[in-house]
Write a protein that holds these residues in place. Structure first.
Motif, PDB file in Angstrom:
ATOM      1  N   ALA A 296      -1.389  11.832 -12.545  1.00 58.12           N
ATOM      2  CA  ALA A 296      -2.242  12.662 -11.667  1.00 58.12           C
ATOM      3  C   ALA A 296      -3.714  12.043 -11.785  1.00 58.12           C
ATOM      4  N   PRO A 297      -4.509  11.989 -10.898  1.00 58.97           N
ATOM      5  CA  PRO A 297      -4.404  12.521  -9.554  1.00 58.97           C
ATOM      6  C   PRO A 297      -3.654  11.522  -8.735  1.00 58.97           C
ATOM      7  N   ALA A 298      -2.994  11.851  -7.731  1.00 61.11           N
ATOM      8  CA  ALA A 298      -2.244  11.216  -6.687  1.00 61.11           C
ATOM      9  C   ALA A 298      -3.068  11.135  -5.552  1.00 61.11           C
ATOM     10  N   LEU A 299      -3.200   9.996  -4.988  1.00 59.00           N
ATOM     11  CA  LEU A 299      -3.682   9.701  -3.567  1.00 59.00           C
ATOM     12  C   LEU A 299      -2.667   9.421  -2.635  1.00 59.00           C
ATOM     13  N   PHE A 300      -2.942   9.668  -1.216  1.00 59.42           N
ATOM     14  CA  PHE A 300      -1.904   9.401  -0.217  1.00 59.42           C
ATOM     15  C   PHE A 300      -1.508   8.041  -0.161  1.00 59.42           C
ATOM     16  N   ILE A 301      -2.402   6.933  -0.144  1.00 63.06           N
ATOM     17  CA  ILE A 301      -1.966   5.715  -0.118  1.00 63.06           C
ATOM     18  C   ILE A 301      -1.293   5.223  -1.213  1.00 63.06           C
ATOM     19  N   GLN A 302      -1.310   5.896  -2.460  1.00 58.70           N
ATOM     20  CA  GLN A 302      -0.640   5.506  -3.570  1.00 58.70           C
ATOM     21  C   GLN A 302       0.752   5.531  -3.305  1.00 58.70           C
ATOM     22  N   PHE A 303       1.322   6.474  -2.290  1.00 56.68           N
ATOM     23  CA  PHE A 303       2.738   6.466  -2.209  1.00 56.68           C
ATOM     24  C   PHE A 303       3.344   5.276  -1.095  1.00 56.68           C
ATOM     25  N   PHE A 304       2.334   4.417  -0.760  1.00 52.98           N
ATOM     26  CA  PHE A 304       2.876   3.265  -0.064  1.00 52.98           C
ATOM     27  C   PHE A 304       2.386   2.264  -1.128  1.00 52.98           C
ATOM     28  N   GLN A 305       1.828   2.188  -2.414  1.00 49.82           N
ATOM     29  CA  GLN A 305       1.687   1.116  -3.136  1.00 49.82           C
ATOM     30  C   GLN A 305       3.091   0.971  -3.801  1.00 49.82           C
ATOM     31  N   VAL A 306       3.394  -0.449  -4.266  1.00 50.21           N
ATOM     32  CA  VAL A 306       4.401  -0.554  -5.169  1.00 50.21           C
ATOM     33  C   VAL A 306       4.139  -1.642  -6.070  1.00 50.21           C
ATOM     34  N   GLY A 307       4.573  -1.601  -7.424  1.00 48.17           N
ATOM     35  CA  GLY A 307       4.088  -2.666  -8.421  1.00 48.17           C
ATOM     36  C   GLY A 307       3.992  -3.786  -7.776  1.00 48.17           C
ATOM     37  N   GLU A 308       5.334  -4.327  -7.185  1.00 47.17           N
ATOM     38  CA  GLU A 308       5.273  -5.847  -6.791  1.00 47.17           C
ATOM     39  C   GLU A 308       4.102  -6.219  -5.779  1.00 47.17           C
ATOM     40  N   ASP A 309       3.506  -5.177  -5.114  1.00 44.62           N
ATOM     41  CA  ASP A 309       2.224  -5.579  -4.405  1.00 44.62           C
ATOM     42  C   ASP A 309       1.159  -6.273  -5.258  1.00 44.62           C
ATOM     43  N   TYR A 310       1.169  -6.005  -6.655  1.00 39.21           N
ATOM     44  CA  TYR A 310       0.077  -6.722  -7.310  1.00 39.21           C
ATOM     45  C   TYR A 310       0.785  -8.103  -7.950  1.00 39.21           C
ATOM     46  N   TYR A 311       2.003  -7.944  -8.093  1.00 46.85           N
ATOM     47  CA  TYR A 311       2.658  -9.085  -8.635  1.00 46.85           C
ATOM     48  C   TYR A 311       2.756 -10.355  -7.689  1.00 46.85           C
ATOM     49  N   ALA A 312       3.014 -10.108  -6.373  1.00 50.39           N
ATOM     50  CA  ALA A 312       3.218 -10.907  -5.388  1.00 50.39           C
ATOM     51  C   ALA A 312       1.642 -11.291  -4.845  1.00 50.39           C
ATOM     52  N   ARG A 313       1.512 -12.502  -4.174  1.00 52.22           N
ATOM     53  CA  ARG A 313       0.314 -12.804  -3.828  1.00 52.22           C
ATOM     54  C   ARG A 313      -0.304 -11.912  -2.714  1.00 52.22           C
ATOM     55  N   PHE A 314      -1.569 -11.992  -2.394  1.00 49.22           N
ATOM     56  CA  PHE A 314      -2.113 -10.935  -1.786  1.00 49.22           C
ATOM     57  C   PHE A 314      -1.720 -10.868  -0.159  1.00 49.22           C
ATOM     58  N   ASP A 315      -1.597 -11.962   0.364  1.00 49.23           N
ATOM     59  CA  ASP A 315      -1.195 -12.064   2.012  1.00 49.23           C
ATOM     60  C   ASP A 315       0.046 -11.356   2.198  1.00 49.23           C
ATOM     61  N   ILE A 316       1.150 -11.773   1.005  1.00 45.58           N
ATOM     62  CA  ILE A 316       2.392 -11.108   1.261  1.00 45.58           C
ATOM     63  C   ILE A 316       2.346  -9.591   1.058  1.00 45.58           C
ATOM     64  N   ALA A 317       1.541  -9.078   0.112  1.00 47.61           N
ATOM     65  CA  ALA A 317       1.222  -7.947  -0.299  1.00 47.61           C
ATOM     66  C   ALA A 317       0.626  -6.980   0.678  1.00 47.61           C
ATOM     67  N   THR A 318      -0.154  -7.739   1.540  1.00 47.03           N
ATOM     68  CA  THR A 318      -0.975  -7.068   2.545  1.00 47.03           C
ATOM     69  C   THR A 318      -0.219  -6.755   3.864  1.00 47.03           C
ATOM     70  N   ALA A 319       0.761  -7.802   4.113  1.00 45.99           N
ATOM     71  CA  ALA A 319       1.688  -7.709   5.117  1.00 45.99           C
ATOM     72  C   ALA A 319       2.716  -6.890   4.865  1.00 45.99           C
ATOM     73  N   LEU A 320       3.115  -6.691   3.422  1.00 43.05           N
ATOM     74  CA  LEU A 320       4.258  -5.513   3.248  1.00 43.05           C
ATOM     75  C   LEU A 320       3.619  -4.037   3.364  1.00 43.05           C
ATOM     76  N   ARG A 321       2.275  -3.862   2.947  1.00 38.63           N
ATOM     77  CA  ARG A 321       1.678  -2.612   3.007  1.00 38.63           C
ATOM     78  C   ARG A 321       1.461  -2.240   4.587  1.00 38.63           C
ATOM     79  N   PHE A 322       1.233  -3.135   5.347  1.00 44.44           N
ATOM     80  CA  PHE A 322       1.237  -2.854   6.723  1.00 44.44           C
ATOM     81  C   PHE A 322       2.595  -2.428   7.407  1.00 44.44           C
ATOM     82  N   LEU A 323       3.643  -3.291   6.799  1.00 45.13           N
ATOM     83  CA  LEU A 323       4.886  -2.822   7.219  1.00 45.13           C
ATOM     84  C   LEU A 323       5.161  -1.344   6.811  1.00 45.13           C
TER      85      LEU A 323
END
Lengths: 541, 367
Positions: A296-323
């Motif tokens: 806590a505290p939790a934000l709405f966008i947090q539920f779309f974030q995954v640990g891997e977003d930060y381990y993968a490179r940013f372009d991939i991570a961004t595309a996956l976020r949109f997805l």
């Protein structure tokens, strides 16, 4: 709104009642234990026996202490909660073999014994029954001495726990494979291993008047916002419940608002995710007996974030976020759009497709809404069956399910094949949503939107979504606006929302969560190829 | 008054959404034919003058809404009466915009749905938003402004890609001289949407940084004015001045012309999203101003208590104010403008400012 108002009225009424009943139930755990320990060993043992109802897992071993002088003593522990090897090797054996000098005062005796027991950790003198029983059931071994109104409690925690395994709910392709277990100690250790810093503070408390469950909060002092830490502590301290069996109990008692389908506390099975959240200034709440740790505290966008977003490179991570946001949207509105388009807005579908759909729907006896509702409910039933059934039967469900939501249903003329596709897409989308907590709220809202679509077409869907967004904007999690950093917009934090900027650009921590210690890394870390060496220059020329 | 504060960006967003509101969908100032964009820009210029009047009043009474400082300027009995008039005006305009909105949906998408049902759903959303308060409205606005801008961008690209824009339709500029343009400015574009900024005198006190009100208001109005001028210019470039002046909803007709690759066509949904977002914020801001003003004037502890009764009132009013759309439009153009907009947006605020300034001049030396 009306509903909330009604609830408030009811709450006021209930509060009146509660004050009279008061702290009545808190005595459930400890009725007989008011008197202090007796100096007589036999009496104490008798009290323990009676208080526990002579439960068979309470082991009481009497023995004589020392060699020159015999002194009666006993150790008490709960079978299964302690490491028996420890108890015999480091606790019982030293006491049995030690020579016991005489004469000694009672106090000195205790000190002498404490010294002898140095091999075991967590030695504590206990003089009241409440503490004694709490230690006993937390896995300590209690040493009782004849002639002393004091007991010595030695920590000998042990017993069987599930070992550290890969998390079941949040699977990562790249990232650590460790997941939390049911043991609070293991879980805190998993976090400590990731943040080796004295500022990682841990506070433990017991919640549950009957269960006395260990609950720990962890935060990084200096990064976490003190107001939020205090608020978390305050809310935890306010809890008065008989038992806490899973972190869900705590979650529901400390969230800002109950009447919402959206989760305002995040939970995870992954230590790396918790560590990342602690570094952003959040507070983790660990509960003994469950691998799910609250953040806590939790934000709405947090539920779309995954640990891997930060381990993968940013372009991939961004595309996956949109997805993922797209996926969430599909799982919300896909059946509703089908209903609206076939019922109200045929002109919006390309002509050939609308003819095809109309041809299929010719044989379907129901309006689109009933058709969609039937299919969605069928699917929800299948999913529920799939989750609850034993593994062995699960396969049968999936075979039968494929028949119900599939060609057979179409051939029987119950539904159109377009509907089957829509339901399947929705189902897959709802499985693909990274957080189950948010996927399940989308599931609920979906039915409301279907209903609105049936009455008012796209207008209904949009008004439904509009009200949903107003609702989302009105939510707060521990005082932090739920939709931040999008609304209110905080430009310097939007790099980790829909877009995930390159790691070297993550200069700031979320501003609303921690207000003072904002800078997370120094600037100018943009990776660059090294300056060309002299040799290369020479080659070129 | 609520005890919450909104920041400069949020006020800006609210102003932009409010100004776009219904103005992007209705035939705004089409009497000026192909010079409508000039009429809008001129309306903006004079609207800014009005805005300076409103802001100066706010500067005199920095932590109070309009309905609270009215009695202080002209004395209690008259001031309170005027406050009631303003509250009624805000609620009435909220009902008018709601009616516009419902009629629009009725005409282009739901010919067989009762007007009351369409209005009721919108009124519910507005009531929910206003119940949650100005902070929530502002945050919702921040999200939806982005959506609106993305839509606008998509719309522009599609209109241009479809090859619909014919700039010659905008010529000849000032065909009949300035007369027609000035007439449009004085009868239409000055009041809707720019003069309607009077409603923000109820919202300025929520700013956490009152100094920025000037910049934010100016920026928001100029941006909206330019956007509106561009949109109307495109409407005319696509449809031609005659079609625009006959159309009830020029933007809808423009969007309906879009046809790209035999796939992207009939994009009414884009229009509907813009309509809902704009309509929602316009109604909400008016309704919020009315509710907060009433709560303040009659000493109701929380504005939330008035949301249901006044919301119902606005909903019923929106259905009852006119027998049909023609009557509704006629009232809007011929009656409301002269009997409500002109006195309440121009005459009263300007005289208030004069009185307040005189009072200040005379009271200061005695201190």
């Amino acid at each position: 709104m009306l509903f909330q108002w009604g609830m408030r009225r009811q709450k006021e009424r209930m509060n009146d009642g509660v004050q009279q009943e008061g702290a009545d139930h808190s005595g459930e755990a400890a009725d007989v234990l008011e008197e202090p320990l007796s100096p007589e060993l036999a009496v104490n043992i008798d009290i323990i026996r009676r208080a526990t109802g002579e439960s068979s897992d309470i082991v009481i071993r009497r023995f004589s202490l020392g060699q020159e002088t015999q002194m009666k003593a006993a150790i008490v522990f709960v079978d299964g909660l302690v490491d028996e090897k420890n108890v015999y090797e480091f606790l019982l054996l030293p006491l049995l073999t030690a020579s016991f000098p005489l004469p000694l005062e009672e106090k000195e005796r205790i000190q002498w014994i404490e010294k002898k027991l140095a091999a075991v950790g967590g030695i504590e003198q206990v003089s009241d029954w409440k503490r004694l029983f709490f230690n006993l059931f937390s896995g300590a071994t209690i040493l009782l001495l004849d002639g002393a109104a004091l007991a010595i409690s030695a920590s000998t925690k042990g017993g069987q726990y599930r070992s550290i395994e890969e998390p079941q709910t949040q699977i990562a392709i790249r990232g650590p494979r460790e997941g939390f277990t049911e043991s609070l100690r293991t879980n805190t250790a998993l976090i400590r291993r990731r943040i080796k810093n004295p500022n990682l503070w841990l506070e433990t408390m017991q919640i549950g008047t009957v269960t006395q469950t260990d609950v720990a909060i962890m935060y990084v002092k200096g990064i976490a916002n003190d107001d939020i830490v205090t608020e978390v502590k305050k809310r935890l301290a306010r809890i008065d419940i008989d038992g806490v069996l899973e972190s869900g109990y705590i979650e529901q008692l400390i969230e800002d608002q109950t009447f919402t389908t959206f989760p305002t506390v995040y939970h995870t099975e992954r230590p790396d995710v918790v560590a990342a959240n602690l570094l952003e200034g959040r507070v983790a709440i660990l509960v003994e007996g469950t691998p799910f740790v609250l953040v806590a505290p939790a934000l709405f966008i947090q539920f779309f974030q995954v640990g891997e977003d930060y381990y993968a490179r940013f372009d991939i991570a961004t595309a996956l976020r949109f997805l993922r946001v797209l996926i969430f949207f599909i799982s919300l509105v896909a059946p509703a759009i089908y209903i609206a388009a076939t019922t109200f807005h045929q002109e919006m579908i390309p002509t050939q497709l609308v003819i095809a759909i109309a041809a299929q729907r010719e044989s379907v006896p129901f309006p689109a809404f009933v058709e969609a509702l039937a299919m969605e409910v069928t699917f929800e039933v299948l999913r529920e069956a799939g989750v609850r059934l034993p593994r062995a039967v699960g396969q049968a469900v999936s075979i039968v399910g494929a028949l119900v939501i599939g060609q057979a249903a179409v051939e029987a003329g119950f539904v159109s094949s377009a509907m089957v596709i829509v339901v399947s897409v929705t189902a897959i989308a709802s499985f693909a949503t990274p957080s189950f907590a948010i996927a399940i709220s989308a599931r609920l809202i979906r039915f409301g939107l279907m209903f609105l679509a049936a009455i008012l077409g796209f207008y209904g869907i949009m008004m439904g979504l509009l009200i949903m967004v107003i609702h989302l904007c009105s939510l707060r999690s521990f005082g932090v606006p739920y939709m931040s950093p999008l609304a209110p917009l905080i430009p310097s934090n939007t790099g980790d929302t829909l877009f995930r900027v390159p790691t070297w650009m993550f200069r700031e921590r979320p501003r609303l969560i921690n207000q003072k210690n904002i800078v997370r890394q120094s600037g100018g870390q943009k990776p660059q190829p090294p300056a060309p060496s002299r040799q290369e220059k020479g080659d070129e020329s | 008054m609520e005890s919450v504060k909104i920041n400069a960006r949020q006020l800006f967003v609210l102003i932009v959404l409010f100004e776009h509101g219904s103005a992007i969908v209705i035939p705004l100032g089409v009497d000026a034919k192909q010079d409508v964009w000039i009429a809008i820009l001129l309306g903006l210029v004079f609207g800014l003058l009005l805005f300076f009047v409103y802001r100066r009043l706010f500067e005199y009474y920095p932590d109070q809404p309009l309905t609270a400082y009215l009695p202080q300027i002209v004395g209690a009995p008259l001031g309170k009466l005027l406050a009631v008039v303003y509250i009624t005006y805000f609620l009435y305009i909220a009902a008018r915009v709601l009616r516009d909105f419902g009629e629009l949906l009725l005409t282009f998408a739901y010919p067989e749905t009762p007007l009351f049902v369409l209005n009721a759903i919108m009124a519910l959303a507005v009531m929910y938003g206003v119940y949650k308060g100005i902070e929530v409205l502002a945050r919702t606005g921040e999200l939806f402004l982005t959506v609106l801008y993305l839509l606008a961008l998509a719309g522009f690209v599609l209109v241009f890609v479809s090859g619909l824009v014919d700039v010659t339709q905008l010529q000849p500029v000032l065909e009949e001289g300035w007369g027609r343009v000035w007439k449009t400015v004085w009868t239409e574009t000055l009041y809707v949407p720019f003069g309607e900024m009077i409603v923000f005198t109820m919202l300025f006190p929520y700013m956490n940084n009152p100094v920025k009100v000037k910049r934010v208001g100016l920026g928001g109005m100029v941006l909206s004015g330019i956007n509106l001028a561009i949109i109307m210019a495109i409407n005319i470039a696509v449809l031609g001045p005659d079609a625009v002046s006959r159309s009830s909803f020029p933007l809808l007709d423009t969007i309906r012309r879009v046809q790209v690759a035999h796939f992207l066509e009939r994009l009414d949904v884009l229009f509907m999203i813009a309509l809902i977002i704009g309509g929602f914020f316009k109604i909400s801001v008016f309704f919020y101003a009315g509710v907060v003003g009433a709560a303040h004037l009659f000493g109701v502890s929380s504005h939330q208590r008035l949301v249901y009764p006044l919301g119902l009132l606005v909903l019923l009013l929106s259905v009852a104010i006119a027998n049909n759309y023609i009557e509704h439009i006629h009232e809007g153009l011929k009656i409301v403008t002269f009997y409500l907009h002109v006195p309440l947006q121009v005459i009263i605020p300007v005289s208030l400012l004069v009185i307040a300034t005189i009072r200040r001049r005379f009271s200061q030396p005695t201190k």
